[in-house]
Write a protein that holds these residues in place. Sequence first.
Motif, PDB file in Angstrom:
ATOM      1  N   HIS A  49       0.805  -1.222   0.000  1.00 39.17           N
ATOM      2  CA  HIS A  49       0.000   0.000   0.000  1.00 39.17           C
ATOM      3  C   HIS A  49       0.846   1.284   0.000  1.00 39.17           C
ATOM      4  O   HIS A  49       0.540   2.227  -0.717  1.00 39.17           O
ATOM      5  N   ILE A 101       1.638  -6.588  -4.646  1.00 45.60           N
ATOM      6  CA  ILE A 101       0.345  -6.454  -3.966  1.00 45.60           C
ATOM      7  C   ILE A 101      -0.021  -7.825  -3.395  1.00 45.60           C
ATOM      8  O   ILE A 101       0.114  -8.847  -4.064  1.00 45.60           O
ATOM      9  N   HIS A 154      -2.572  -9.514  -2.931  1.00 44.63           N
ATOM     10  CA  HIS A 154      -3.486 -10.413  -3.654  1.00 44.63           C
ATOM     11  C   HIS A 154      -2.935 -10.832  -5.019  1.00 44.63           C
ATOM     12  O   HIS A 154      -3.556 -11.623  -5.719  1.00 44.63           O
ATOM     13  N   ASP A 202      -7.288  -6.850   4.471  1.00 48.65           N
ATOM     14  CA  ASP A 202      -7.561  -6.020   3.294  1.00 48.65           C
ATOM     15  C   ASP A 202      -8.868  -6.494   2.664  1.00 48.65           C
ATOM     16  O   ASP A 202      -9.085  -7.691   2.502  1.00 48.65           O
ATOM     17  N   HIS A 230     -10.012  -6.661  -0.271  1.00 51.21           N
ATOM     18  CA  HIS A 230     -10.042  -7.378  -1.542  1.00 51.21           C
ATOM     19  C   HIS A 230      -9.422  -8.770  -1.482  1.00 51.21           C
ATOM     20  O   HIS A 230      -9.034  -9.353  -2.497  1.00 51.21           O
ATOM     21  N   SER A 286      -3.164  -2.274  -9.936  1.00 57.23           N
ATOM     22  CA  SER A 286      -3.992  -2.713  -8.797  1.00 57.23           C
ATOM     23  C   SER A 286      -4.164  -4.225  -8.745  1.00 57.23           C
ATOM     24  O   SER A 286      -3.831  -4.941  -9.696  1.00 57.23           O
ATOM     25  N   CYS A 287      -4.725  -4.693  -7.622  1.00 51.18           N
ATOM     26  CA  CYS A 287      -4.938  -6.130  -7.435  1.00 51.18           C
ATOM     27  C   CYS A 287      -6.099  -6.628  -8.281  1.00 51.18           C
ATOM     28  O   CYS A 287      -6.310  -7.834  -8.404  1.00 51.18           O
ATOM     29  N   CYS A 301       0.563  -0.798  -4.802  1.00 52.89           N
ATOM     30  CA  CYS A 301      -0.863  -0.454  -4.949  1.00 52.89           C
ATOM     31  C   CYS A 301      -1.043   0.861  -5.703  1.00 52.89           C
ATOM     32  O   CYS A 301      -2.099   1.105  -6.291  1.00 52.89           O
ATOM     33  N   CYS A 315      -4.340   3.166  -6.773  1.00 50.17           N
ATOM     34  CA  CYS A 315      -5.608   2.534  -6.390  1.00 50.17           C
ATOM     35  C   CYS A 315      -6.133   3.176  -5.119  1.00 50.17           C
ATOM     36  O   CYS A 315      -7.321   3.420  -4.970  1.00 50.17           O
ATOM     37  N   LEU A 316      -5.209   3.428  -4.178  1.00 50.12           N
ATOM     38  CA  LEU A 316      -5.602   3.946  -2.867  1.00 50.12           C
ATOM     39  C   LEU A 316      -4.843   5.209  -2.493  1.00 50.12           C
ATOM     40  O   LEU A 316      -5.256   5.939  -1.596  1.00 50.12           O
ATOM     41  N   ASN A 340     -10.491  -0.836  -8.412  1.00 51.36           N
ATOM     42  CA  ASN A 340     -11.771  -1.423  -8.006  1.00 51.36           C
ATOM     43  C   ASN A 340     -12.714  -0.502  -7.239  1.00 51.36           C
ATOM     44  O   ASN A 340     -13.840  -0.897  -6.939  1.00 51.36           O
ATOM     45  N   ARG A 376     -10.892   8.434  -3.058  1.00 50.63           N
ATOM     46  CA  ARG A 376     -10.171   7.159  -3.066  1.00 50.63           C
ATOM     47  C   ARG A 376      -8.757   7.297  -3.661  1.00 50.63           C
ATOM     48  O   ARG A 376      -7.829   6.640  -3.235  1.00 50.63           O
TER      49      ARG A 376
HETATM   50  S1  SF4 Z   1      -7.563  -2.698  -3.456  1.00 45.87           S
HETATM   51 FE1  SF4 Z   1      -5.945  -1.308  -4.070  1.00 45.87          FE
HETATM   52  S2  SF4 Z   1      -5.033  -0.693  -2.142  1.00 45.87           S
HETATM   53 FE2  SF4 Z   1      -6.192  -2.576  -1.708  1.00 45.87          FE
HETATM   54  S3  SF4 Z   1      -4.716  -4.260  -2.008  1.00 45.87           S
HETATM   55 FE3  SF4 Z   1      -5.748  -3.904  -3.963  1.00 45.87          FE
HETATM   56  S4  SF4 Z   1      -4.377  -2.539  -5.083  1.00 45.87           S
HETATM   57 FE4  SF4 Z   1      -3.836  -2.407  -2.925  1.00 45.87          FE
END
Ligand code: SF4
Length: 473
Positions: free
Chosen positions: A63, A107, A109, A128, A130, A345-346, A406, A409-410, A428, A434
């Motif tokens: 992150h 990441i 995931h 997390d 996701h 991103s994941c 990440c 994404c965040l 996502n 965000r």
């Molecule tokens: S949703 Fe975004 S911030 Fe959360 S693990 Fe996936 S890439 Fe990282």
Amino acid sequence: MARTLFQKVWDAHTVRVLPNGQTQLYIGLHLVHEVTSPQAFAELRERGWPVRAPQRTFATIDHIVPTRAQARPFADAMAESMTEALERNCRDYGIKFFDLASGSQGIVHVIGPEMGLTQPGMTIACGDSHTSTHGAFGAIAFGIGTSQVRDVLASQCLALSPLKVRRIEVNGALRPGVYAKDVILTIIGRLGVNGGTGYAYEYAGEVFDRMTMDERMTVCNMSIEGGARVGYVNPDDTTIEFLRGRPYVPKGVAFDKAAAWWRGMASDPGAPYDDVIRLDGAEIAPTVTWGINPGQSVAVHAQLPRPDDSPSGDRAGLVEALDFMGFRAGQPIAGTKIDVAFIGSCTNGRLSDLREAAHVVAGHHVAKHVRALVVPGSQKVAIAAEKEGLDQIFRDAGFEWRGAGCSMCLAMNPDRLEGREVCASSSNRNFKGRQGSPTGRTLLMSPAMVAAAAISGEVVDIRSFPVAAPAAV
Ligand code: SF4
């Protein structure tokens, strides 16, 4: 009696039913990252507790890691101190840490499946939302909060209430230009962002049967955006072939034995479901979110909703979203000018996503007013992409090629929107703020659509975008 995969996994991991009616569930794999673990480890230290199963616990940083300058110490003192804390905790408690020097960082995931840690029939937990991504393998994977991270570290168990199971069947064939991202955005748009509350989603039917593991991960990743705590696809040949040869997967005869057990965890024919939803894959179009939650989406050739024509229940939400985004009711989404394009991103930062996007951008150049970046989901994805020359295709087209993380994404790192910027994003979540700016605006779409938007400078229909070369894969 016939059972769903959810029921089989739940039964196999039940330690006991607690007096409050919840189940004490054993967790097969605990994935840890720098943001939700420091307080959990601190509580363990205070109480003098060990980590119950360090051999089932794996850590990475994702992150907060900067994606441009990744040399240590990080310029951001907070990011550096969080990384040092995770290093110390992993060292003290005997936990494997996929750090930046490992060549396997990324990441959480993305790296779990990549390393073969994620396997069918498992219970998986991670601090997390996701974590549902791992359900693509036929695992039951829960996103948990910091206090539950502490519980899993201390006991390798979680106290949970069972979920109902909704089978979502998508049959038929997807049309060209329609991707896994469009499938899940359509499902969320249809069932609502709270439609899955209390449910596990089982994705089934011809469309998911044909999907690659990367595509299944994209779908399961966003289950949580539809309110479902977990989402899964039953394990099959595609799952087993993806896992074969990965570092943490059994080898030789042990693999064959494991594969037979994995297959046996799939839902039985005739298993009971609490709900069944059916969609026709041929009716799904390339989809773009226009609002402030992932359920507020339209087909790229369609117009934004008119609050006055909508059921009274969601009128206020539609008005709020239109106001925030600066859109007019009934306007087309195609042609919306963008400022930033983010591929990563994941949800969509895997090798196949980068291949799809590179295929679109090859021979083109990013529009002058657009800032465009590609952020691989892991170091391994980055290395594989560079080996194929994808990084050069992106660079030649005017994209920035970054290190794994990440990223935007965040935006818990330097990658952020500024002011009212509009971002075409393969991530996502499109919640207010965000992507780092409280007034920034996010349009979620497939990586191919992000790539086309970066080149065109506005939202365009991938089905009519001039792709220069045949797909490399
Ligand atoms: S949703 Fe975004 S911030 Fe959360 S693990 Fe996936 S890439 Fe990282």
